[in-house]
Design a protein around this motif. Structure first.
Motif, PDB file in Angstrom:
ATOM      1  N   MET A   1      21.025  35.649   4.767  1.00 14.38           N
ATOM      2  CA  MET A   1      21.801  36.682   5.651  1.00 14.38           C
ATOM      3  C   MET A   1      22.348  38.261   4.376  1.00 14.38           C
ATOM      4  O   MET A   1      22.633  38.178   3.666  1.00 14.38           O
ATOM      5  CB  MET A   1      23.696  36.203   5.415  1.00 14.38           C
ATOM      6  N   ASN A   2      21.214  38.493   5.468  1.00 12.69           N
ATOM      7  CA  ASN A   2      20.918  40.059   5.149  1.00 12.69           C
ATOM      8  C   ASN A   2      22.515  41.150   4.677  1.00 12.69           C
ATOM      9  O   ASN A   2      23.181  41.396   6.043  1.00 12.69           O
ATOM     10  CB  ASN A   2      20.453  40.758   5.857  1.00 12.69           C
ATOM     11  N   PRO A   3      22.810  41.144   3.651  1.00 10.95           N
ATOM     12  CA  PRO A   3      24.266  41.683   3.829  1.00 10.95           C
ATOM     13  C   PRO A   3      24.336  42.972   3.927  1.00 10.95           C
ATOM     14  O   PRO A   3      25.485  43.687   5.490  1.00 10.95           O
ATOM     15  CB  PRO A   3      24.714  41.910   1.991  1.00 10.95           C
ATOM     16  N   LYS A   4      23.685  44.356   4.200  1.00 10.90           N
ATOM     17  CA  LYS A   4      23.530  45.573   5.600  1.00 10.90           C
ATOM     18  C   LYS A   4      23.701  44.781   6.863  1.00 10.90           C
ATOM     19  O   LYS A   4      23.966  45.989   7.200  1.00 10.90           O
ATOM     20  CB  LYS A   4      22.111  45.909   4.961  1.00 10.90           C
ATOM     21  N   ASN A   5      22.666  43.688   6.840  1.00 12.72           N
ATOM     22  CA  ASN A   5      22.930  43.873   8.475  1.00 12.72           C
ATOM     23  C   ASN A   5      23.985  43.077   9.062  1.00 12.72           C
ATOM     24  O   ASN A   5      24.466  43.790  10.281  1.00 12.72           O
ATOM     25  CB  ASN A   5      21.554  42.644   9.124  1.00 12.72           C
ATOM     26  N   ASP A   6      24.528  41.990   7.946  1.00 16.89           N
ATOM     27  CA  ASP A   6      26.028  42.121   8.041  1.00 16.89           C
ATOM     28  C   ASP A   6      27.256  42.917   8.660  1.00 16.89           C
ATOM     29  O   ASP A   6      27.975  42.969   9.110  1.00 16.89           O
ATOM     30  CB  ASP A   6      26.244  40.300   7.434  1.00 16.89           C
ATOM     31  N   ARG A   7      26.690  44.082   7.977  1.00 21.44           N
ATOM     32  CA  ARG A   7      27.816  44.816   7.828  1.00 21.44           C
ATOM     33  C   ARG A   7      28.080  45.712   9.022  1.00 21.44           C
ATOM     34  O   ARG A   7      28.401  46.402   9.406  1.00 21.44           O
ATOM     35  CB  ARG A   7      28.277  45.561   6.760  1.00 21.44           C
ATOM     36  N   ALA A   8      26.266  45.813   9.537  1.00 22.47           N
ATOM     37  CA  ALA A   8      26.051  46.814  10.793  1.00 22.47           C
ATOM     38  C   ALA A   8      27.189  46.259  11.793  1.00 22.47           C
ATOM     39  O   ALA A   8      27.294  46.865  12.556  1.00 22.47           O
ATOM     40  CB  ALA A   8      24.774  47.012  10.448  1.00 22.47           C
ATOM     41  N   LEU A  10      28.615  44.073  12.118  1.00 19.28           N
ATOM     42  CA  LEU A  10      30.503  43.256  11.941  1.00 19.28           C
ATOM     43  C   LEU A  10      30.579  45.007  12.790  1.00 19.28           C
ATOM     44  O   LEU A  10      32.195  45.054  13.494  1.00 19.28           O
ATOM     45  CB  LEU A  10      30.851  43.017  11.010  1.00 19.28           C
ATOM     46  N   ALA A  11      30.424  46.092  12.278  1.00 15.50           N
ATOM     47  CA  ALA A  11      30.565  47.366  12.042  1.00 15.50           C
ATOM     48  C   ALA A  11      30.713  47.794  14.114  1.00 15.50           C
ATOM     49  O   ALA A  11      31.403  48.222  14.655  1.00 15.50           O
ATOM     50  CB  ALA A  11      30.014  48.252  11.761  1.00 15.50           C
ATOM     51  N   ALA A  12      29.453  46.899  14.592  1.00 17.00           N
ATOM     52  CA  ALA A  12      29.228  47.112  16.396  1.00 17.00           C
ATOM     53  C   ALA A  12      30.133  46.492  17.022  1.00 17.00           C
ATOM     54  O   ALA A  12      30.138  46.276  18.360  1.00 17.00           O
ATOM     55  CB  ALA A  12      28.287  47.502  15.902  1.00 17.00           C
ATOM     56  N   ASP A  13      30.420  45.302  16.236  1.00 20.44           N
ATOM     57  CA  ASP A  13      31.319  44.221  17.326  1.00 20.44           C
ATOM     58  C   ASP A  13      32.615  44.939  17.697  1.00 20.44           C
ATOM     59  O   ASP A  13      33.501  44.293  17.281  1.00 20.44           O
ATOM     60  CB  ASP A  13      31.194  42.804  16.239  1.00 20.44           C
ATOM     61  N   GLN A  14      32.758  45.564  18.978  1.00 28.03           N
ATOM     62  CA  GLN A  14      33.582  45.836  19.426  1.00 28.03           C
ATOM     63  C   GLN A  14      34.844  44.428  20.218  1.00 28.03           C
ATOM     64  O   GLN A  14      36.105  44.990  20.046  1.00 28.03           O
ATOM     65  CB  GLN A  14      33.479  46.993  20.752  1.00 28.03           C
ATOM     66  N   PHE A 196      42.048  47.681  12.687  1.00 32.82           N
ATOM     67  CA  PHE A 196      40.853  46.926  12.182  1.00 32.82           C
ATOM     68  C   PHE A 196      40.021  49.264  12.025  1.00 32.82           C
ATOM     69  O   PHE A 196      38.914  48.225  11.969  1.00 32.82           O
ATOM     70  CB  PHE A 196      40.441  46.642  12.874  1.00 32.82           C
ATOM     71  N   ALA A 197      40.941  49.762  12.715  1.00 37.62           N
ATOM     72  CA  ALA A 197      39.998  51.324  13.056  1.00 37.62           C
ATOM     73  C   ALA A 197      39.064  51.185  11.219  1.00 37.62           C
ATOM     74  O   ALA A 197      37.443  51.907  11.410  1.00 37.62           O
ATOM     75  CB  ALA A 197      40.893  52.239  13.083  1.00 37.62           C
ATOM     76  N   ALA A 198      39.742  51.819  10.341  1.00 43.83           N
ATOM     77  CA  ALA A 198      39.518  52.242   9.532  1.00 43.83           C
ATOM     78  C   ALA A 198      38.884  51.068   8.536  1.00 43.83           C
ATOM     79  O   ALA A 198      37.359  51.447   7.726  1.00 43.83           O
ATOM     80  CB  ALA A 198      40.844  52.483   8.472  1.00 43.83           C
ATOM     81  N   ILE A 199      39.203  49.634   8.106  1.00 43.23           N
ATOM     82  CA  ILE A 199      38.150  48.345   8.741  1.00 43.23           C
ATOM     83  C   ILE A 199      36.697  49.142   9.276  1.00 43.23           C
ATOM     84  O   ILE A 199      35.515  49.114   8.330  1.00 43.23           O
ATOM     85  CB  ILE A 199      37.956  47.667   8.779  1.00 43.23           C
ATOM     86  N   ARG A 200      36.707  48.869   9.958  1.00 41.29           N
ATOM     87  CA  ARG A 200      34.984  49.331  10.405  1.00 41.29           C
ATOM     88  C   ARG A 200      34.827  50.544  10.174  1.00 41.29           C
ATOM     89  O   ARG A 200      32.762  50.501  10.700  1.00 41.29           O
ATOM     90  CB  ARG A 200      35.628  49.418  12.449  1.00 41.29           C
ATOM     91  N   HIS A 201      35.162  51.741   9.904  1.00 45.83           N
ATOM     92  CA  HIS A 201      34.710  52.923   9.588  1.00 45.83           C
ATOM     93  C   HIS A 201      33.858  52.440   7.661  1.00 45.83           C
ATOM     94  O   HIS A 201      33.005  52.730   7.841  1.00 45.83           O
ATOM     95  CB  HIS A 201      35.812  54.148   9.440  1.00 45.83           C
ATOM     96  N   ARG A 202      34.896  52.016   7.555  1.00 47.26           N
ATOM     97  CA  ARG A 202      34.196  51.463   5.868  1.00 47.26           C
ATOM     98  C   ARG A 202      32.673  49.993   5.792  1.00 47.26           C
ATOM     99  O   ARG A 202      31.676  50.485   5.451  1.00 47.26           O
ATOM    100  CB  ARG A 202      35.154  50.777   5.212  1.00 47.26           C
ATOM    101  N   LEU A 203      33.256  49.613   7.022  1.00 45.44           N
ATOM    102  CA  LEU A 203      31.805  48.764   7.240  1.00 45.44           C
ATOM    103  C   LEU A 203      30.269  49.820   7.653  1.00 45.44           C
ATOM    104  O   LEU A 203      29.258  49.705   7.079  1.00 45.44           O
ATOM    105  CB  LEU A 203      31.614  48.098   8.375  1.00 45.44           C
TER     106      LEU A 203
END
Length: 550
Positions: A1-8, A10-14, A196-203
């Motif tokens: 698992m690439n941590p950068k890809n994982d965060r991106a 998850l952030a993109a999963d609407q 979740f909005a602020a969490i998505r921003h942090r991701l």
């Protein structure tokens, strides 16, 4: 698992939100054996302080979902959760969300009559309560049956849990409540996407220092804990959750569990700053994260002198003595802190500065007519952000009273300086207009007393208007090593602005136990005002009678 890809990803999963973070991560089938949440009590034979892996967390939540399903809990059913242990609060929330029910998390410190009336107004289908809180509710009408003891819910069969509910962005997922400092706590609705909005921003941002190992010293029934749990899960970090937020237990947890970050409210920082920190091992802490009310400079300075932080030096990145303190201002209704400012021993912007708004927040300072005010003018704080609660559960009257031109009126008084920094001066209900046209801001008074009076560990300022004048009382909690009988009047008055000092009638040293607090530790100034208007004096001996000005 690439941590950068994982965060991106998850952030993109609407479809992702606070209703399905856990089940989404389990379905991704990665990191199943990584540690996630740690509790300070045993969970289904898993010892206290032993981290649950993602797989174990999913299993324990599924067991509770199966048990609740067998009890008849269905999607969209509001269910109150009134417990002590952080584990019971968090696991019940996750299990109810998995079913599509709506957990209404109730602070375990609420008194029986207050809790029962709050639950009755929820019109919940049932109450999850531990033995202690069943006793608290005994004799009070909640309008709903006691559903289960959380100790029994873990006995469910995980394999029998129904398929996870499909949440949608604007659907209510959890109900938390305000602090109740002015009366009965208000039930605040949060949606799948709002919390979740602020969490998505942090991701979308680099991972912050200390995010890999966090200690949650927050009330477990608060929206801030729901955010912290989901932030830790999507960030693939560890979060230990405390069932109490008193200074002593928090320090013990820091020394034994060694977190990199500590999450808390202003009242916890006050208690930590009251301790002899030179005798404690706080080296692991890189960041103190504050939410809710902004913190006091006097408390922040004591905390940032401890711990370590990573910084860039001439020789590259290195750990240096002293930690970060991330301050701001938030509330249950705001859904997340809307401002941020980072303090270190090298910074010096205080005076109740709450920083600048987050990128997702539209902030306005409004006058009584709802018009926007320029820099330097104090007005009502208005917030328009995707984190906002859509309103109060079963209370549209209060919901619409707090909305104006797309902004939520928070009840706070603030101003903005020319550099774009915001400053919090008081709550609207606690500030008073004086006869000379100037205003008295009680929280700003407290900030100045704490900053200028070294022996004062905590301060509460209460101003009341009688028929012909404003009378202010300054209540002090002193360092135990200080002279408790010394006259502090001159020192306190010197810290205050002249127009405020002229209203002060008493400076009183008190035991902190006599100060009425709400469930989250905020001072209930409305009760203090009533007590003073009724002629009650706090303090003992000569201090209680001390009148410094007529």
């Amino acid at each position: 698992m690439n941590p950068k890809n994982d965060r991106a990803e998850l952030a993109a999963d609407q479809g992702l939100g606070v209703g399905n973070v856990l089940t989404t991560l389990l379905a991704r089938n990665t990191g199943l054996d990584a540690p996630t949440l740690t509790f300070d009590t045993e969970v289904d034979s898993i010892p206290a302080w032993q981290a649950l892996t993602l797989r174990e967390l999913g299993d324990r939540v599924a067991a509770r979902a199966a048990a609740l399903h067998d009890l008849g809990v269905a999607p969209r059913d509001p269910v109150a959760v009134f417990v002590t242990a952080a584990a019971d609060q968090v696991l019940s929330y996750l299990a109810l969300a998995r079913l599509g029910a709506i957990p209404a998390l109730v602070n375990g410190r609420l008194a029986g009559e207050q809790a029962a009336e709050y639950i009755r107004r929820l019109r919940a289908v049932g109450v999850i309560a531990d033995a202690g809180h069943r006793s608290v509710l005994s004799g009070h009408d909640t309008g709903t049956p006691l559903l289960a003891d959380p100790a029994d819910l873990g006995k469910g069969d995980p394999a029998a849990a129904p398929r996870p509910y499909r949440h949608h962005g604007n659907e209510p997922v959890v109900i938390t409540h305000s602090s109740g400092t002015t009366g009965l706590p208000k039930a605040v609705t949060h949606t799948h996407h709002s919390l979740f909005a602020a969490i998505r921003h942090r991701l979308t941002l680099p991972k912050g220092q200390g995010a890999d190992r966090m200690l949650g010293a927050l009330p477990s029934a608060h929206a801030a804990t729901v955010i912290a749990v989901n932030l830790a899960l999507v960030g693939r970090g560890q979060l230990a959750l405390l069932s109490q937020q008193a200074g002593g237990p928090v320090l013990e947890a820091i020394e034994s569990w060694r977190p990199q970050s500590v999450l808390g409210f202003a009242t916890t920082w006050s208690e930590l700053a009251s301790e002899d920190l030179s005798a404690r091992d706080l080296e692991s802490v890189r960041t103190w994260w504050n939410t809710g009310d902004c913190a006091h400079e006097a408390h922040i300075r004591k905390l940032i002198a401890k711990g370590t932080r990573e910084t860039v030096t001439a020789n590259g990145r290195a750990l240096v003595p002293g930690s970060f303190f991330v301050d701001g201002l938030g509330s249950t209704e705001m859904g997340h802190s809307q401002f941020f400012i980072t303090h270190t021993s090298a910074t010096d912007r205080y005076g109740r500065c709450i920083g600048k708004p987050h990128a997702f927040s539209d902030v306005a300072v409004l006058d009584d007519d709802g018009e926007k005010l320029p820099a330097g003018k104090v007005g009502q704080l208005g917030i328009n952000a995707p984190t906002l609660s859509p309103g109060y559960w079963n209370d549209s009257v209060t919901t619409y009273r707090t909305r104006r031109d797309g902004y939520f009126l928070t009840g706070d008084l603030v101003f903005r300086d020319e550099d774009g920094y915001y400053y919090h001066v008081d709550r609207m209900v606690d500030a008073l207009e004086l006869d000379d046209g100037q205003r008295l801001y009680t929280m700003l008074c407290e900030e100045r007393v704490l900053a200028d009076c070294a022996d004062v560990l905590e301060c509460t300022v209460v101003a009341v208007r009688t028929e012909d004048r404003v009378a202010t009382t300054v209540l002090l909690f002193l360092d135990p090593r200080a002279d408790q009988d010394a006259d502090r009047t001159a020192e306190v008055l010197a810290a205050l602005e002249p127009h405020v000092a002229r209203t002060v009638e008493r400076v009183v040293v008190v035991d902190p136990d006599v100060i009425p607090l709400g469930a989250t530790g905020k001072v209930r100034k409305i009760l203090l005002r009533r007590r003073f208007l009724d002629g009650e004096l706090l303090g003992t001996g000569a201090a209680a009678q001390q009148a410094v000005m007529a």
